[in-house]
Design an enzyme around this catalytic site. Structure first.
Site: not given
Ligand code: SAJ
Length: 435
Positions: A274
């Site tokens: 995403c």
């Molecule tokens: N990450 C960081 N720092 C942060 C947050 C995330 O480095 O503060 C990294 C994570 O390690 C990962 C990437 O970013 O590699 C994405 O992390 P994510 O928490 O956004 O997880 P995703 O990719 O599973 O995002 C999903 C998304 N959901 C949908 O698209 C429906 C996102 O919109 C959600 O906000 C997220 O999950 C969530 O909140 O868990």
């Protein structure tokens, strides 16, 4: 009776056959919710293994327990097939197919086009079609609408077309398909009415918006917001490092502000299907309108630089001990893109491994969820932690799975580059370097 009134009545009486195209982490949970709401549901997927598994009542997704799936299959409410022809009998179709990027970072909507072509050949009066896949504003009306209208059907009168962004967070035990608010935008008011009538039976809270473009944009704002804020905090980490300030303390202190702040955390890069991808759907679309989405571009640059930054930390840490990277044994802990998932798509761990190997590092990895990286083009199988960790000249924590015993790791590693701030305050003999 108009086609809309007929459809609304069928929805009310649960006489609607719902088809869900794409049975991945979005489509299968959605199909289950429609089946639970009392509709007959047919899942359509090109992967016969998924289809067979569903028809055996066996789930392949951690987010959909088999004990939730099996009764719906046993009752005949939920079936699956690879045969698109079933769409001819469907009254409602939800499209939940992948929307990856091409290797040039352009949108790849080939799966949406294929589904739309399939639907276009079988569309009939009274049909509702809802696109859920994340895509650029305009896709629903520019790609799907003409393929159905070419049958002489008029949108809003004969068939109904809407966009409703998926909001599935894999592994989230609190927010599931049913209880996560669902945004919906229709091509016409009648389209919106049809889509909200169906989705309202399976989802607790709907959020109607004025158009399909607005709904497509909502999703892109949500995920661009994350990508840009993660990039901001990654750059803050780099600046704090140069200033000799502890970024983690700064974030923790800033997070005490009860309003107007939301903490994000630096890391080794941004993975998943995403956050690294969705914003580029928006910047690509704006490029066709001669506008340069600078925040998206910059966020992508900063986030994709983080693996290099982490490798720089490893080089410096080994150098401190008079060791070149070349010939050093380096263990990468965690290959998944985020904790407690088995998904390596776009994972920064792959970049960290490749960059260290390019410098002559003897790189191994461990991940409790990922036994091998060979399918990702990295010729490595996970090593045994008890063997690999003590033997490593440097350990790099990339993914902080909850399964890890950080006390044991701190006690048995010599040198650790901790990109997730998990060893802070944990006693052990290891020398620990943070971001
Ligand atoms: N990450 C960081 N720092 C942060 C947050 C995330 O480095 O503060 C990294 C994570 O390690 C990962 C990437 O970013 O590699 C994405 O992390 P994510 O928490 O956004 O997880 P995703 O990719 O599973 O995002 C999903 C998304 N959901 C949908 O698209 C429906 C996102 O919109 C959600 O906000 C997220 O999950 C969530 O909140 O868990």
């Amino acid at each position: 009776m108009s086609a809309l009134e007929e459809l609304l009545t069928k929805i009310q009486n649960r006489k609607v056959l719902v088809a869900v195209i794409g049975l991945g982490y979005v489509g299968l949970p959605l199909a289950v919710e429609f089946a639970r709401a009392g509709f007959r549901v047919v899942g359509v997927d090109t992967d016969p293994r998924k289809v067979d598994s569903i028809n055996r009542g066996s789930s392949y997704l951690p987010d959909v327990p088999t004990q939730a799936l099996a009764p719906l299959v046993d009752s005949g409410n939920l079936t699956a097939t690879t045969d698109y022809d079933v769409l001819a009998g469907a009254d409602a179709i939800s499209i939940c197919v992948p929307t990856p990027l091409s290797k040039y970072k352009d949108p790849d909507i080939s799966y949406i086009v294929a589904a739309s072509d399939g639907i276009g050949q079988l569309a009939h009066a009274g049909m509702l079609v809802v696109l859920e896949s994340t895509t650029y504003p305009g896709t629903t009306e520019e790609i799907i609408l003409p393929r159905i209208a070419e049958n002489g059907l008029q949108v809003g009168r004969d068939f109904f077309l809407a966009f409703s962004p998926e909001r599935v967070d894999p592994g989230n035990s609190v927010w599931k398909t049913r209880n996560t608010a669902k945004v919906i935008g229709g091509v016409t008011p009648q389209c919106l009415r049809a889509a909200t009538a169906l989705y309202g039976q399976a989802i607790d809270q709907l959020v109607p918006v004025a158009s399909t473009r607005a709904a497509e944009m909502v999703k892109l704002l949500e995920n661009t917001f994350r990508a840009v804020n993660i990039a901001l905090v990654n750059e803050m980490a780099i600046m704090c490092d140069k200033l000799g300030v502890d970024i983690w303390e700064v974030i923790q202190a800033a997070a005490t502000k009860p309003f107007g702040f939301m903490p994000f955390f630096p890391g080794p890069g941004v993975g998943g299907h995403c956050i690294p991808l969705d914003p580029h759907y928006l910047s690509w679309k704006l490029k066709t309108l001669n506008y340069n989405a600078r925040f998206i571009q910059l966020a992508g640059e900063v986030n994709s630089h983080m693996p290099d930054y982490v490798v720089g930390k490893v080089v410096d840490a080994l150098n401190e001990q008079g060791r070149p990277v070349k010939g050093s044994r380096i263990l990468v802990l965690g290959a998944a893109y985020k904790p407690d998932v088995d998904d390596v798509r776009e994972s920064p761990a792959l970049d960290v491994i490749r960059l260290l190997q390019a410098r002559g590092g003897l790189v191994d990895y461990h991940d409790p969820y990922i036994p091998s990286l060979r399918d990702e083009g990295v010729p490595l199988d996970a090593v045994d932690l008890e063997v690999g960790l003590p033997a490593a000249d440097c350990v790099v924590i990339v993914t902080n799975h909850a399964a890890y015993d950080w006390g044991w790791i701190a006690g048995h590693a010599r040198l650790v580059v901790d990109t997730r701030h998990v060893l802070r305050g944990i006693a052990g003999g290891a020398r620990v370097v943070g971001l």
